[in-house]
Design an enzyme around this catalytic site. Sequence first.
Site, PDB file in Angstrom:
ATOM      1  CG  HIS A 121      60.171  46.639  52.685  1.00  0.00           C
ATOM      2  ND1 HIS A 121      61.384  46.066  52.963  1.00  0.00           N
ATOM      3  CD2 HIS A 121      60.167  46.835  51.348  1.00  0.00           C
ATOM      4  CE1 HIS A 121      62.080  45.905  51.844  1.00  0.00           C
ATOM      5  NE2 HIS A 121      61.342  46.366  50.836  1.00  0.00           N
ATOM      6  CG  LEU A 122      57.566  51.045  48.965  1.00  0.00           C
ATOM      7  CD1 LEU A 122      57.269  50.540  47.563  1.00  0.00           C
ATOM      8  CD2 LEU A 122      57.761  52.533  48.938  1.00  0.00           C
ATOM      9  CG  HIS A 123      54.134  45.342  50.063  1.00  0.00           C
ATOM     10  ND1 HIS A 123      54.359  45.974  51.275  1.00  0.00           N
ATOM     11  CD2 HIS A 123      52.943  44.725  50.177  1.00  0.00           C
ATOM     12  CE1 HIS A 123      53.345  45.737  52.092  1.00  0.00           C
ATOM     13  NE2 HIS A 123      52.463  44.982  51.441  1.00  0.00           N
ATOM     14  CB  THR A 124      53.007  47.190  43.924  1.00  0.00           C
ATOM     15  OG1 THR A 124      53.684  48.437  44.036  1.00  0.00           O
ATOM     16  CG2 THR A 124      51.776  47.350  43.052  1.00  0.00           C
TER      17      THR A 124
END
Length: 179
Positions: A121-124
């Site tokens: 789950h991509l996240h910055t």
Amino acid sequence: MEQVFAPWRIEWIRREEKNPDVDGCVFCAFAERAADRENLVVARSEHSFVLLNNYPYNPGHAMVIPHAHTGDYGELTDEQLLDHARLKARTFDALESALAPDGFNAGLNLGEGAGGSIKEHLHTHVVPRWQGDTNFMPVLSDTTVIVEALEDTYDLVHDAFAAQDGASVPDERCAVVFD
């Protein structure tokens, strides 16, 4: 360039039980829960939310996370990408207002080799930085010094988000919401 080896981190990376309170993806669970303050969710938009990192590198270490469950940046729609970018900009503004850092580190860990612990789950990450904020403690004593309680940071950042144009706060236990 000098390198610092941190072999103790492998225990955390390889741990069996990632989060005992969550069944499935931790970010999806936090996006759906109503207890924003308890879960450190500080702001929400239509397609993304901002979560303070429970294991921060520095006070104010936040993550801007799309609701879409994907580890592939290319799978986000244009609308989701724009919403994520706008919420990142609001995050920089809120952290600047709340904490007055000298700068920021920001970025994504994409893919198996990128070093992120939640690759599905991509996240910055948005990490406030101050001149001289690193010291000998992590290197010599396997200790990270966090100078402010997460609850105090939450209050400062929440108030800074709430002061932005277009912000609303449904109640004091909720994240700031942007339409």
